[in-house]
Design a protein around this motif. Sequence first.
Motif, PDB file in Angstrom:
ATOM      1  N   ILE A  42       0.832  -1.196   0.000  1.00 57.57           N
ATOM      2  CA  ILE A  42       0.000   0.000   0.000  1.00 57.57           C
ATOM      3  C   ILE A  42       0.873   1.255   0.000  1.00 57.57           C
ATOM      4  CG2 ILE A  42      -1.665   1.334   1.355  1.00 57.57           C
ATOM      5  CD1 ILE A  42      -2.896  -1.286   2.241  1.00 57.57           C
ATOM      6  N   THR A  43       1.936   1.226   0.793  1.00 60.57           N
ATOM      7  CA  THR A  43       2.863   2.362   0.799  1.00 60.57           C
ATOM      8  C   THR A  43       3.408   2.611  -0.602  1.00 60.57           C
ATOM      9  OG1 THR A  43       3.537   1.709   3.015  1.00 60.57           O
ATOM     10  CG2 THR A  43       4.928   3.312   1.893  1.00 60.57           C
ATOM     11  N   GLY A  44       3.788   1.535  -1.270  1.00 56.12           N
ATOM     12  CA  GLY A  44       4.323   1.663  -2.623  1.00 56.12           C
ATOM     13  C   GLY A  44       3.305   2.278  -3.576  1.00 56.12           C
ATOM     14  N   ILE A  45       2.056   1.856  -3.471  1.00 53.39           N
ATOM     15  CA  ILE A  45       1.026   2.385  -4.371  1.00 53.39           C
ATOM     16  C   ILE A  45       0.792   3.865  -4.100  1.00 53.39           C
ATOM     17  CG2 ILE A  45      -1.376   2.223  -5.090  1.00 53.39           C
ATOM     18  CD1 ILE A  45       0.158  -0.149  -5.933  1.00 53.39           C
ATOM     19  N   ILE A  46       0.738   4.224  -2.813  1.00 60.30           N
ATOM     20  CA  ILE A  46       0.525   5.641  -2.491  1.00 60.30           C
ATOM     21  C   ILE A  46       1.635   6.494  -3.091  1.00 60.30           C
ATOM     22  CG2 ILE A  46       0.507   7.313  -0.594  1.00 60.30           C
ATOM     23  CD1 ILE A  46      -0.904   5.184   1.085  1.00 60.30           C
ATOM     24  N   PHE A  47       2.883   6.043  -2.931  1.00 58.46           N
ATOM     25  CA  PHE A  47       3.975   6.846  -3.466  1.00 58.46           C
ATOM     26  C   PHE A  47       4.071   6.758  -4.983  1.00 58.46           C
ATOM     27  CE2 PHE A  47       5.768   9.111  -0.108  1.00 58.46           C
ATOM     28  CZ  PHE A  47       5.616   8.357   1.048  1.00 58.46           C
ATOM     29  N   LEU A  48       3.494   5.696  -5.561  1.00 57.24           N
ATOM     30  CA  LEU A  48       3.411   5.656  -7.027  1.00 57.24           C
ATOM     31  C   LEU A  48       2.579   6.836  -7.518  1.00 57.24           C
ATOM     32  CD1 LEU A  48       3.825   4.123  -9.750  1.00 57.24           C
ATOM     33  CD2 LEU A  48       1.709   2.922  -9.264  1.00 57.24           C
TER      34      LEU A  48
ATOM     35  N   THR B  26      11.645   9.104  -5.298  1.00 52.33           N
ATOM     36  CA  THR B  26      10.406   8.454  -4.857  1.00 52.33           C
ATOM     37  C   THR B  26      10.188   7.144  -5.596  1.00 52.33           C
ATOM     38  OG1 THR B  26       9.400  10.575  -4.400  1.00 52.33           O
ATOM     39  CG2 THR B  26       7.916   8.720  -4.687  1.00 52.33           C
ATOM     40  N   MET B  27      10.277   7.177  -6.908  1.00 49.81           N
ATOM     41  CA  MET B  27       9.960   5.986  -7.679  1.00 49.81           C
ATOM     42  C   MET B  27      10.892   4.835  -7.332  1.00 49.81           C
ATOM     43  SD  MET B  27       7.287   6.451  -9.232  1.00 49.81           S
ATOM     44  CE  MET B  27       6.225   7.386 -10.307  1.00 49.81           C
ATOM     45  N   ILE B  28      12.175   5.150  -7.139  1.00 52.96           N
ATOM     46  CA  ILE B  28      13.101   4.054  -6.855  1.00 52.96           C
ATOM     47  C   ILE B  28      12.965   3.580  -5.417  1.00 52.96           C
ATOM     48  CG2 ILE B  28      15.544   3.511  -6.583  1.00 52.96           C
ATOM     49  CD1 ILE B  28      16.059   5.131  -9.072  1.00 52.96           C
ATOM     50  N   PHE B  29      13.041   4.521  -4.464  1.00 52.84           N
ATOM     51  CA  PHE B  29      13.163   4.121  -3.066  1.00 52.84           C
ATOM     52  C   PHE B  29      11.837   3.979  -2.337  1.00 52.84           C
ATOM     53  CE2 PHE B  29      17.648   4.111  -2.741  1.00 52.84           C
ATOM     54  CZ  PHE B  29      18.108   5.062  -3.619  1.00 52.84           C
ATOM     55  N   LEU B  30      10.797   4.674  -2.810  1.00 55.50           N
ATOM     56  CA  LEU B  30       9.528   4.597  -2.105  1.00 55.50           C
ATOM     57  C   LEU B  30       8.458   3.860  -2.886  1.00 55.50           C
ATOM     58  CD1 LEU B  30       9.446   8.184  -0.610  1.00 55.50           C
ATOM     59  CD2 LEU B  30       9.747   6.048   0.637  1.00 55.50           C
ATOM     60  N   VAL B  31       8.749   3.504  -4.135  1.00 52.56           N
ATOM     61  CA  VAL B  31       7.768   2.763  -4.909  1.00 52.56           C
ATOM     62  C   VAL B  31       8.302   1.378  -5.247  1.00 52.56           C
ATOM     63  CG1 VAL B  31       6.392   2.694  -6.999  1.00 52.56           C
ATOM     64  CG2 VAL B  31       6.766   4.866  -5.850  1.00 52.56           C
ATOM     65  N   VAL B  32       9.309   1.318  -6.122  1.00 47.37           N
ATOM     66  CA  VAL B  32       9.715   0.001  -6.618  1.00 47.37           C
ATOM     67  C   VAL B  32      10.275  -0.869  -5.500  1.00 47.37           C
ATOM     68  CG1 VAL B  32      11.283  -1.205  -8.156  1.00 47.37           C
ATOM     69  CG2 VAL B  32      10.081   0.801  -8.953  1.00 47.37           C
ATOM     70  N   ILE B  33      11.192  -0.332  -4.718  1.00 47.62           N
ATOM     71  CA  ILE B  33      11.786  -1.176  -3.662  1.00 47.62           C
ATOM     72  C   ILE B  33      10.726  -1.667  -2.681  1.00 47.62           C
ATOM     73  CG2 ILE B  33      13.404  -1.198  -1.739  1.00 47.62           C
ATOM     74  CD1 ILE B  33      14.849  -1.454  -4.278  1.00 47.62           C
TER      75      ILE B  33
ATOM     76  N   PRO C 113      24.153  -2.089  -8.875  1.00 50.50           N
ATOM     77  CA  PRO C 113      23.475  -3.244  -8.277  1.00 50.50           C
ATOM     78  C   PRO C 113      22.037  -2.939  -7.877  1.00 50.50           C
ATOM     79  CG  PRO C 113      25.692  -3.036  -7.407  1.00 50.50           C
ATOM     80  CD  PRO C 113      25.460  -1.835  -8.248  1.00 50.50           C
ATOM     81  N   GLU C 114      21.761  -1.690  -7.504  1.00 49.25           N
ATOM     82  CA  GLU C 114      20.397  -1.308  -7.116  1.00 49.25           C
ATOM     83  C   GLU C 114      19.398  -1.600  -8.228  1.00 49.25           C
ATOM     84  OE1 GLU C 114      18.709  -0.424  -4.681  1.00 49.25           O
ATOM     85  OE2 GLU C 114      17.132   0.988  -5.220  1.00 49.25           O
ATOM     86  N   VAL C 115      19.782  -1.353  -9.483  1.00 45.67           N
ATOM     87  CA  VAL C 115      18.789  -1.592 -10.527  1.00 45.67           C
ATOM     88  C   VAL C 115      18.526  -3.088 -10.663  1.00 45.67           C
ATOM     89  CG1 VAL C 115      19.586   0.474 -11.700  1.00 45.67           C
ATOM     90  CG2 VAL C 115      20.156  -1.749 -12.664  1.00 45.67           C
ATOM     91  N   TYR C 116      19.530  -3.913 -10.374  1.00 47.58           N
ATOM     92  CA  TYR C 116      19.277  -5.344 -10.392  1.00 47.58           C
ATOM     93  C   TYR C 116      18.469  -5.771  -9.183  1.00 47.58           C
ATOM     94  CZ  TYR C 116      22.223  -5.392 -14.360  1.00 47.58           C
ATOM     95  OH  TYR C 116      22.723  -5.137 -15.603  1.00 47.58           O
ATOM     96  N   ILE C 117      18.675  -5.072  -8.049  1.00 50.37           N
ATOM     97  CA  ILE C 117      17.844  -5.343  -6.883  1.00 50.37           C
ATOM     98  C   ILE C 117      16.383  -5.106  -7.235  1.00 50.37           C
ATOM     99  CG2 ILE C 117      17.273  -4.506  -4.569  1.00 50.37           C
ATOM    100  CD1 ILE C 117      20.252  -3.909  -4.185  1.00 50.37           C
ATOM    101  N   MET C 118      16.144  -4.085  -8.047  1.00 53.58           N
ATOM    102  CA  MET C 118      14.760  -3.808  -8.428  1.00 53.58           C
ATOM    103  C   MET C 118      14.236  -4.818  -9.437  1.00 53.58           C
ATOM    104  SD  MET C 118      14.442   0.313  -8.593  1.00 53.58           S
ATOM    105  CE  MET C 118      15.728   0.642  -9.789  1.00 53.58           C
TER     106      MET C 118
ATOM    107  N   ALA D  54      12.845   0.218 -16.329  1.00 49.60           N
ATOM    108  CA  ALA D  54      12.271   0.367 -14.989  1.00 49.60           C
ATOM    109  C   ALA D  54      10.745   0.366 -15.016  1.00 49.60           C
ATOM    110  CB  ALA D  54      12.770   1.654 -14.336  1.00 49.60           C
ATOM    111  N   VAL D  55      10.158   1.057 -15.970  1.00 52.58           N
ATOM    112  CA  VAL D  55       8.699   1.135 -16.016  1.00 52.58           C
ATOM    113  C   VAL D  55       8.146   0.057 -16.944  1.00 52.58           C
ATOM    114  CG1 VAL D  55       6.741   2.630 -16.455  1.00 52.58           C
ATOM    115  CG2 VAL D  55       8.865   3.596 -15.576  1.00 52.58           C
ATOM    116  N   GLY D  56       8.619   0.077 -18.193  1.00 49.62           N
ATOM    117  CA  GLY D  56       8.145  -0.920 -19.140  1.00 49.62           C
ATOM    118  C   GLY D  56       8.481  -2.325 -18.691  1.00 49.62           C
ATOM    119  N   GLY D  57       9.530  -2.455 -17.923  1.00 50.84           N
ATOM    120  CA  GLY D  57       9.894  -3.744 -17.362  1.00 50.84           C
ATOM    121  C   GLY D  57       9.317  -3.923 -15.978  1.00 50.84           C
ATOM    122  N   ILE D  58       9.960  -3.293 -15.014  1.00 52.61           N
ATOM    123  CA  ILE D  58       9.663  -3.585 -13.609  1.00 52.61           C
ATOM    124  C   ILE D  58       8.224  -3.246 -13.234  1.00 52.61           C
ATOM    125  CG2 ILE D  58      10.275  -3.043 -11.237  1.00 52.61           C
ATOM    126  CD1 ILE D  58      13.118  -2.501 -12.255  1.00 52.61           C
TER     127      ILE D  58
END
Lengths: 746, 283
Positions: free
Chosen positions: A41-47, A84-91, A260-265, A399-403
Motif C-alpha cells: 500500500i505504501t508503494g502504491i501511495i507513493f506511485l 520516490t519511484m526508486i526508493f519509495l515505490v519500486v523497492i 546493483p540497485e537496478v538489479y535489486i529492483m 524500470a517502467v516498461g519492465g519492472i
Amino acid sequence: MNHASMAVAAGVAEPRERETRGLYAWIASLDHKQLGIIYLITGIIFLIVGGMEALVIRMQLATPRNTFVSPDTFNQMFTMHGTTMIFLVVIPLVIGLGIYLVPLQIGARDMAYPRLNALGAWLVVLAGPLLYYSFIAGGAPNAGWFSYAPLSERPYSMGTGIDYWILGLFVLGISTIGAAINFIVTIIKLRAPGMTMTRLPLFTWMTFVNSFIILAALPVLNASLAMLLIDRQLGGHFFTPQSGGSAILWQHFFWSFGHPEVYIMVLPAFGVISEVIPVFSRKAIFGYEFIAGSTVAIAFLSFSVWAHHMFVVGLGRAADIFFAIASMLIAIPTGVKILNWSVTLWGGAIRFTTPMLFAMAFLVQFTFGGITGVSFAAIPLDWQVEDSYYLVAHLHYVAVGGIVFAVFAAFYYWFPKMTGRMLSETLGKWNFWLWFVGFNLTFFVQHILGLLGMPRRVWTYPDLPHWGSYNMISTVGAYLLAAGTLVFVYNLIVSFRRGAPAGDNPWHAWTLEWATPSPPPEENFTLVPPIRGRRPLWDLAHPPAERASAGARGQRREASAIGGAELGMLAFIGSEAVFFVILIIAYGYYHEAAHTGTVAARVLDPARAGVNTLFLLASSGTMWLAGKSLARGNTTGLLRWIAATIVLGAVFLFGQAREWTALIGRNVTISRDLFGTTFFTLTGFHGLHVFLGLLLLLMLFGLGLRGQFKAPRSAGLEVVGIYWHFVDAVWIVVYSVIYLWSVLVR
Amino acid sequence: MTVWQVIQRAWTWEPSVIVGCLALAGGYLAAGGARRTHHAVAFIAGVIVLFLALDSPLDTLGDTYLFSAHMVQHLLLILIVPPLLLLGVPPAWVERARRVSRVRRLMSALGAPRVGWGLGIGTMVLWHVPVLYTAALAHGSVHVLEHLSFLATSVLFWWPVLGPIDDARLAPLPAILYLTAAALASSILGIVITFAQVGLYPFYLLPVDRLGIEPLIRNVWGLSPDVDQEVGGLLMWIPGGLVYLCAILGVMSRWYRTAEHEERSSGSDDDRRDGDVLAPVKG
C-alpha cells in the motif's frame, strides 16, 4: 486441489481467531502477510505521488520555453520523482511482494524474524514523510536522484533538502538490509520438508539471490550518505574538490551502489514473470536451471559494471574498455532468461488474462530497454547520448516498461490470494491498454529526442525542429499513464469490496501459496502438501504411475547446520563489513592522493593505539571464555567473563576518546582537512559499533543476572559474540590501515 | 621488431620448467592417467598452459618489460593451471592415497576450506606487496619460490571446489560464497592497483631493453608505465573475476544436475505418511 478436505482428513483444529481486530491489529502486526500488504500500500501511495511529480515535469516540458513551474521547482520535481519511484515505490513493492509471498511459497508459517520484518515495514512508511517533509522545510532536494557532488555539497546546496534526502534514504537502506537478512535466513532455514533449494519457486530463488546483492550494495549507499552528511553538517571534505576531496569518488561510490540497485529492483520482477508466464501458458518453465543460474551470474556481474555510468568522466581508455566489456557481458544472462521465457510461451495454451498481458508486454519492453542499455556499452555512442533523453528513455523502458509492468502482473496475479477476491478483468484490460499505449507513447519518442540532442534535467528547451511536437506527444502519453493508474487504484478498491470470490487457486497454478485459502489463515498452512518437485500442486494432481517404495526420499530437505540466529547475525556483519570497506577505501584513497594538511605520521601514536588495541583483543578472548563457561554450566563464570568483556571494551572506548580529545586539542578535527575527515569518520563509526556492542553485552549481563542462560549454549550469547568478534576484527584492519600503514610505511 | 618476431624469439626455454612439465606430464601418463580421457585432456592442458605461462614470450615480457604481462602469467598460474590439473586427477588415485592414514590426515588438514582460502588469497595478496614483488623480480630464487607458492596454494584453494573427491568438496551454497569472497578479495587488490599512482612496482618504470622491443611496447602497443600498471590491475579485477564466476556457474550446474537426477528417482504418493504431510511449520 482441495485443501479443505486435507485439513478435515487430518483432524486439525480450526485456526485461532485473531485476538485484536481493526487498525490496532495492523499497526501491531507481526504477520508477514499484513506487513507485506503495508509495504504494497505504501508503494502504491507513493506511485501516485511520484506520478504527480512526473506530470508536473511533463507539463513543464510539453512546449518549448514553457514557464509552468520555476526552474528550482522543476529541479525538485525531477529529483523527488526519481528518488520516490526508486526508493519509495519500486523497492517497497518488490520487497513487499517478497515478504508476502516467500513464506507461503516455501511452506513456512512466517518469516524468520517477524519483529525485524515489522521494523522494516514501518521504517519505509515513516521514511517517506521524512523525505517529503523537506518540501515544507525549505525545499525538497534538487540535485538529482543521485545527488552528485559538489552540487550536493555546501555551498552549492545550502538548504536542508539534501539532508532530508540523505536521512530518508539512510532509513530506507536500513529497512531494506533488514528485509534481505530476513529473506536469507527464512529461505535457508524455514523451508518445508521436500522443498530443496533446487525446487524453489523462481520468485523465491530470485528474492534469495537478490538479498545477497542487497547485503553488498545498500551498505555502500549508507556509507556514502554518511560521508556526504559529514561533509554537509560537520565540515568534512570527502567530496569537495576545493579542499582536496574528490567529486568523482562520490560517483564511484554511488554507482557501486546504484548499479546493483537496478538489479535489486529487477530481479524480483524477473521472478514474477517466471511465475506468471508458465501458469498462463499451461507449461512448466523452460530451462529452470538456466534461469536460476543466470540470476547468480547477474548478481555477480552487477558489481563490476558501475563505471559505465561514468564513461564521460574521463577514467582513461583502459578502464573504460574493461567496463564496456563487462557491461556487454552482463546482457548475456538476461538474454538467457528472455530466451527461456519466450520458449516457455512457445507451444503453450496461452490465456490472455490481465497478468499475462502485463507479463508479455514486459518481455517486449524490457528486451527493448535492455538493447538500448547495451548500446550504451559502446563507448563512443555513450559519449553522444549520455545524460540525454535517450538515457531517460532507456531507463524508463527497463524500470517502467519492465519492472512496473511486472509489478502490475504481480498485483493481478496475487491479489486474489491476498484478498480472496478477483480483480476485475474489464478494468484490468483498461488498466493494461492505457498503460501500454501511454507508456510507449511517453517514452518511445524520448529515444528520438535524445538522439536529436535534448539533454535530461533541463527545465526547458529551445524551439528546435520536432522537439516541441515530440515532447507534446510524450506529455500526452503521461496523461494516459495517469488515467491508467487511476483505473488501477479504482480496480483495487472496487474489487476489494465487490470482486468475484477467488477460491484457493483461481489460476490453477502450481506453487505452494495456492494450496491454502485466499486469504491465507494466520499460520499460512494447516497442512503443507507433500513436495516432490518444482510444481507441488501439479505433482499432487498427477501422481507418478509407478509405485516404487523409495522411502521418504521425496520428503528430504537439505539440513543446514548453522542456527537461524547465527545465520542472521553473519548476514548482518557481512553488510557491516561492506560499510567499513567503503570507509576504509575513502581513508586509503585520500592517504594515497597528494594532499596538504596533517600528516598521519606526525599526529598519531601507534604505540598507544596499539595498547588500546590489546584491550579490545583481550575482550574478544574474554567473550570466548564466556561461551566456554556457559558450555560447562558455570553461570558465575559466564557473568564474570561478560563483565570483563564490558570493562575491556569500555577501556578501549575510553582510550579512543582520549586520543580524539588529544587530536582535537591540537586542532586536528574532522573539518580541518582530509586526514581529519577520514580518520574521525572511520574511527568514529567503529567506536559507535563498539558502543552498540557494549549495550548488547549489558543486555546479556542483565539476562544472565536473571538466570536466563541455560547450558550448554545460548543463541543470544553466540550472536552477540559473533558481533563482538567482528567489531574487533574490523579494528585490526582499521588499526593496520591507519596506524601501521600510514605511520610506518611513510 | 614485429609481434611475430617477438613470439618467435622471446621464448625462455628455462630448463627447470621444461624438465618439470615433462616430469608432470610423463608421471601422469605413466601412472595410467591416460585411461580416462576427459581427465587426461584436462591434465595435459594444464601442463601445456603451465609451460606456456613460464617459458613463452609472456614470461620474458613479464620479467622485464610489462607488469600487465606478468599479471597474465600469474593469473594463469593461479586461476587456470591448478583447476585444470585438479580436474585431471582421477578420484581413484586420491582414494588410494587416502588409505594411508598419514596422507588422509594431511589431506583433511590442508583440504579445509578455511586453509585453502586463506593460503590462496593470502599468498596472492602477500606477493603484491611492492617490496616482495620487486624482490621476486630481482632474485631468481625468490621468483621460483613465488611461482611454486602460487601453484601450491592455488591447488589448495581450488581443492574444496574442484577437487576429485565429493565429500571433500563444499556444499553448493558455501562454495558459491567461498568463490564470491575470493573474487571480492582479488577484485579489491585489482582495484587498488588500477587506481594507484604509477610506480607501485618501480621495476617496470625503466626496463633493461635487451631485446630491443621497448619502442614496440611503448609506441605501437601504447603501453606506457601508467597504462601498463592500470591494465595489470584491470586484468586481475575483471577477467580474474570472470574465472571465479565461471567456477560459480560450474558449481551451480553440478548442483542442478545432481538435483535433477534425484528428482527423477524420488518417492511416490504411497510413501507419504501423515507424519510427513503434517510438516512441522516453524514459528
